[in-house]
Design a protein around this motif. Sequence first.
Motif, PDB file in Angstrom:
ATOM      1  N   PRO A   1       8.017  -5.901  50.546  1.00 29.12           N
ATOM      2  CA  PRO A   1       8.008  -7.105  49.684  1.00 29.12           C
ATOM      3  C   PRO A   1       8.472  -6.968  48.134  1.00 29.12           C
ATOM      4  O   PRO A   1       8.688  -7.586  47.593  1.00 29.12           O
ATOM      5  CB  PRO A   1       6.355  -7.440  49.510  1.00 29.12           C
ATOM      6  CG  PRO A   1       5.686  -6.427  50.406  1.00 29.12           C
ATOM      7  CD  PRO A   1       6.621  -5.296  51.037  1.00 29.12           C
ATOM      8  N   GLN A   2       8.661  -5.802  47.793  1.00 29.89           N
ATOM      9  CA  GLN A   2       9.289  -5.457  46.457  1.00 29.89           C
ATOM     10  C   GLN A   2      10.808  -5.607  46.495  1.00 29.89           C
ATOM     11  O   GLN A   2      11.361  -5.433  47.548  1.00 29.89           O
ATOM     12  CB  GLN A   2       8.724  -3.836  46.182  1.00 29.89           C
ATOM     13  CG  GLN A   2       7.294  -3.777  45.844  1.00 29.89           C
ATOM     14  CD  GLN A   2       7.183  -2.035  45.633  1.00 29.89           C
ATOM     15  OE1 GLN A   2       8.107  -1.376  45.702  1.00 29.89           O
ATOM     16  NE2 GLN A   2       5.819  -2.031  45.335  1.00 29.89           N
ATOM     17  N   ILE A   3      11.307  -5.597  45.316  1.00 29.10           N
ATOM     18  CA  ILE A   3      12.659  -5.897  45.049  1.00 29.10           C
ATOM     19  C   ILE A   3      13.349  -4.542  44.842  1.00 29.10           C
ATOM     20  O   ILE A   3      12.851  -3.921  43.863  1.00 29.10           O
ATOM     21  CB  ILE A   3      12.953  -7.090  44.010  1.00 29.10           C
ATOM     22  CG1 ILE A   3      12.395  -8.382  44.267  1.00 29.10           C
ATOM     23  CG2 ILE A   3      14.569  -7.143  43.615  1.00 29.10           C
ATOM     24  CD1 ILE A   3      12.614  -9.278  43.003  1.00 29.10           C
ATOM     25  N   ALA A   4      14.251  -4.308  45.730  1.00 31.42           N
ATOM     26  CA  ALA A   4      14.770  -2.966  45.499  1.00 31.42           C
ATOM     27  C   ALA A   4      15.989  -3.043  44.353  1.00 31.42           C
ATOM     28  O   ALA A   4      16.793  -4.093  44.158  1.00 31.42           O
ATOM     29  CB  ALA A   4      15.493  -2.655  46.822  1.00 31.42           C
ATOM     30  N   ALA A   5      16.070  -1.722  43.461  1.00 25.07           N
ATOM     31  CA  ALA A   5      17.251  -1.733  42.628  1.00 25.07           C
ATOM     32  C   ALA A   5      18.159  -0.770  43.076  1.00 25.07           C
ATOM     33  O   ALA A   5      17.588   0.248  43.255  1.00 25.07           O
ATOM     34  CB  ALA A   5      16.601  -1.721  41.526  1.00 25.07           C
ATOM     35  N   SER A   6      19.261  -0.829  42.804  1.00 24.57           N
ATOM     36  CA  SER A   6      20.409   0.237  43.107  1.00 24.57           C
ATOM     37  C   SER A   6      20.395   1.175  41.831  1.00 24.57           C
ATOM     38  O   SER A   6      19.958   0.834  40.719  1.00 24.57           O
ATOM     39  CB  SER A   6      21.625  -0.211  43.538  1.00 24.57           C
ATOM     40  OG  SER A   6      22.260  -0.847  42.431  1.00 24.57           O
ATOM     41  N   ALA A   7      20.961   2.253  41.977  1.00 22.57           N
ATOM     42  CA  ALA A   7      21.302   3.166  40.606  1.00 22.57           C
ATOM     43  C   ALA A   7      22.176   2.387  39.829  1.00 22.57           C
ATOM     44  O   ALA A   7      22.031   2.762  38.674  1.00 22.57           O
ATOM     45  CB  ALA A   7      21.919   4.454  41.090  1.00 22.57           C
ATOM     46  N   SER A   8      23.101   1.485  40.090  1.00 19.48           N
ATOM     47  CA  SER A   8      23.830   0.650  39.359  1.00 19.48           C
ATOM     48  C   SER A   8      23.388  -0.515  38.638  1.00 19.48           C
ATOM     49  O   SER A   8      23.892  -1.077  37.747  1.00 19.48           O
ATOM     50  CB  SER A   8      25.236   0.357  39.980  1.00 19.48           C
ATOM     51  OG  SER A   8      24.890  -0.393  41.117  1.00 19.48           O
TER      52      SER A   8
END
Length: 65
Positions: free
Chosen positions: A55-62
């Motif tokens: 359910p969490q929002i994923a974040a990429s390295a960029s």
Amino acid sequence: MKTSICLTVLTAIVAGLGPAAAQNPPQTSTKKVDGTDNVYVFRYGGHQSIFIVTPQIAASASTPQ
């Protein structure tokens, strides 16, 4: 006689390869891993990665924090 035998063999080989060459798998696919909850395998060409849906929002390295 040799020519007709060679042509017959060549025709049989080409006819046999036609359907096999047309059945290439897709370049990309995403499949759920059996026996797991929210775990998937993503394939692109000869590469694959696994990801878990939460359910969490994923974040990429960029992505700026």
